[in-house]
Enzyme design. Sequence first.
Site, PDB file in Angstrom:
ATOM      1  N   GLY A  36     -12.180  23.768   7.286  1.00 59.68           N
ATOM      2  CA  GLY A  36     -12.386  22.393   7.755  1.00 59.68           C
ATOM      3  C   GLY A  36     -13.706  22.258   8.490  1.00 59.68           C
ATOM      4  O   GLY A  36     -14.490  21.327   8.264  1.00 59.68           O
ATOM      5  N   HIS A  37     -13.980  23.219   9.375  1.00 58.41           N
ATOM      6  CA  HIS A  37     -15.250  23.202  10.098  1.00 58.41           C
ATOM      7  C   HIS A  37     -16.421  23.398   9.116  1.00 58.41           C
ATOM      8  O   HIS A  37     -17.469  22.754   9.248  1.00 58.41           O
ATOM      9  CB  HIS A  37     -15.304  24.331  11.127  1.00 58.41           C
ATOM     10  CG  HIS A  37     -14.247  24.254  12.192  1.00 58.41           C
ATOM     11  ND1 HIS A  37     -13.227  25.151  12.294  1.00 58.41           N
ATOM     12  CD2 HIS A  37     -14.068  23.366  13.214  1.00 58.41           C
ATOM     13  CE1 HIS A  37     -12.455  24.853  13.332  1.00 58.41           C
ATOM     14  NE2 HIS A  37     -12.939  23.766  13.908  1.00 58.41           N
ATOM     15  N   VAL A 176      -9.690  18.513   5.557  1.00 54.72           N
ATOM     16  CA  VAL A 176      -9.537  19.649   4.636  1.00 54.72           C
ATOM     17  C   VAL A 176      -8.145  20.230   4.844  1.00 54.72           C
ATOM     18  O   VAL A 176      -7.707  20.413   5.991  1.00 54.72           O
ATOM     19  CB  VAL A 176     -10.623  20.718   4.885  1.00 54.72           C
ATOM     20  CG1 VAL A 176     -10.427  21.909   3.956  1.00 54.72           C
ATOM     21  CG2 VAL A 176     -12.010  20.105   4.697  1.00 54.72           C
TER      22      VAL A 176
HETATM   23  P1  AMP Z   1     -12.102  21.738  16.883  1.00 58.04           P
HETATM   24  O1  AMP Z   1     -12.840  23.022  16.815  1.00 58.04           O
HETATM   25  O2  AMP Z   1     -10.665  21.844  16.529  1.00 58.04           O
HETATM   26  O3  AMP Z   1     -12.370  20.985  18.154  1.00 58.04           O
HETATM   27  O4  AMP Z   1     -12.718  20.846  15.740  1.00 58.04           O
HETATM   28  C1  AMP Z   1     -14.095  20.676  15.595  1.00 58.04           C
HETATM   29  C2  AMP Z   1     -14.355  19.642  14.555  1.00 58.04           C
HETATM   30  O5  AMP Z   1     -13.770  20.049  13.319  1.00 58.04           O
HETATM   31  C3  AMP Z   1     -13.747  18.277  14.890  1.00 58.04           C
HETATM   32  O6  AMP Z   1     -14.677  17.267  14.508  1.00 58.04           O
HETATM   33  C4  AMP Z   1     -12.516  18.244  14.043  1.00 58.04           C
HETATM   34  O7  AMP Z   1     -12.119  16.936  13.695  1.00 58.04           O
HETATM   35  C5  AMP Z   1     -12.982  19.005  12.817  1.00 58.04           C
HETATM   36  N1  AMP Z   1     -11.853  19.540  12.059  1.00 58.04           N
HETATM   37  C6  AMP Z   1     -10.885  20.376  12.517  1.00 58.04           C
HETATM   38  N2  AMP Z   1      -9.975  20.612  11.536  1.00 58.04           N
HETATM   39  C7  AMP Z   1     -10.381  19.919  10.450  1.00 58.04           C
HETATM   40  C8  AMP Z   1      -9.869  19.742   9.122  1.00 58.04           C
HETATM   41  N3  AMP Z   1      -8.745  20.335   8.714  1.00 58.04           N
HETATM   42  N4  AMP Z   1     -10.555  18.953   8.276  1.00 58.04           N
HETATM   43  C9  AMP Z   1     -11.701  18.334   8.679  1.00 58.04           C
HETATM   44  N5  AMP Z   1     -12.236  18.456   9.907  1.00 58.04           N
HETATM   45  C10 AMP Z   1     -11.594  19.235  10.786  1.00 58.04           C
END
Ligand code: AMP
Length: 299
Positions: A36-37, A176
């Site tokens: 996703g990241h 994702v």
């Molecule tokens: P986090 O590290 O969880 O704070 O997420 C960092 C970024 O990755 C944020 O903009 C989240 O929305 C994005 N993100 C996390 N999981 C997903 C995913 N499965 N699909 C798309 N973006 C994601």
Amino acid sequence: MQVVEETRRLQERADQVRVAGRRIALVPTMGALHAGHLALVDAARAKADEVWVTIFVNPTQFGPNEDLERYPRPREADLALCRQRGVDLVFAPSEPGFYAPGHQTWVQVSDLTQPLCGQGRPGHFRGVTTVVTKLFLAAKPHVAVFGEKDFQQLAVLRRMTRDLNFDVEVVGAPIVREDDGVALSSRNRHLAPEARSQARVLVGSLDVAERAVREGVSRGSEILARVRAELARAPLACVEYAELRDPDSLETCPEALSGPALLALSADFPSAEGGEGARVRLIDNRVLYPHPHRQEPPR
Ligand code: AMP
């Protein structure tokens, strides 16, 4: 790939890149990187000359009983993933260092942070908007990319950027998912095995709602009744909210849906470590596009 740990150093680098006429796209993360990241990195690449990823587990967005301590911090694996994906720079400040001692300045978006995750996580979005402000001022990006998985966060950050005249284009990237449809999250690894299989109920409920809309249902209560019935099929899921909201204002939708409606879900599941205090909170969402004129008359 350059790795920077000091804010001052990052600001100098940003100035050099800007003077050279190059555009910077920023991808803020808390690390424990997954596909996703990496999709955000690809979206950032399409928008700028340099892609910068930040890795910082931001303490101010965690509540006192949340999972700050156990949040994974696989630094070397994260750096390797960034390197493989062609990231130009990673900003990974030390956790005590990024907030100066005696920090007392906050950025807060008022109304958009009240519903949904704002209800169960007081102070969470204040932490997010404050850290993203600090990251914008440190990296001076032209573009910043965030995932639609955290739909409310994206809405809040768009509003903050607009309200404060940040000269940053905020870009949203699609969710994702794993092969079975569960949205990728660094929290998935904490789920007990049975909870992991029941976690599919979130995306399954989004599918049920989408099917209902396709069949012509456009009454919010009817859609939510079907969603709740689907969620009830997962006995391990403790539902925090299942709501239809306007995708821009996040206000509650009218009963007769007449335009795009955000279906936002949050539920917590038992963790592999066990114990009531260690449940794993998952969120998911989808924007529905009802056909108001195909609605059956109310029964
Ligand atoms: P986090 O590290 O969880 O704070 O997420 C960092 C970024 O990755 C944020 O903009 C989240 O929305 C994005 N993100 C996390 N999981 C997903 C995913 N499965 N699909 C798309 N973006 C994601």
